[in-house]
Design a protein around this motif. Structure first.
Motif: not given
Length: 43
Positions: A5-8, A17-19, A23-26
């Motif tokens: 939630r804090q990554l922006r 990069d955020e996307f 996706a990698l974390a999921q």
């Protein structure tokens, strides 16, 4: 554990990069749930 939630990140490349990281974390969460837990052998 992997709360993003804090990554922006800013800008078009930051958004990509955020996307990708989200996706990698999921995918890692899904893999962790699929993998059976086996006790490690005693040494």
């Amino acid at each position: 554990v992997l709360k993003l939630r804090q990554l922006r990140l800013r800008g078009p490349t930051g958004a990509r990069d955020e996307f990708t990281l989200t996706a990698l974390a999921q995918n890692l969460r899904k893999l962790a749930k699929l993998r059976p837990v086996t006790p490690s052998p005693a040494h």
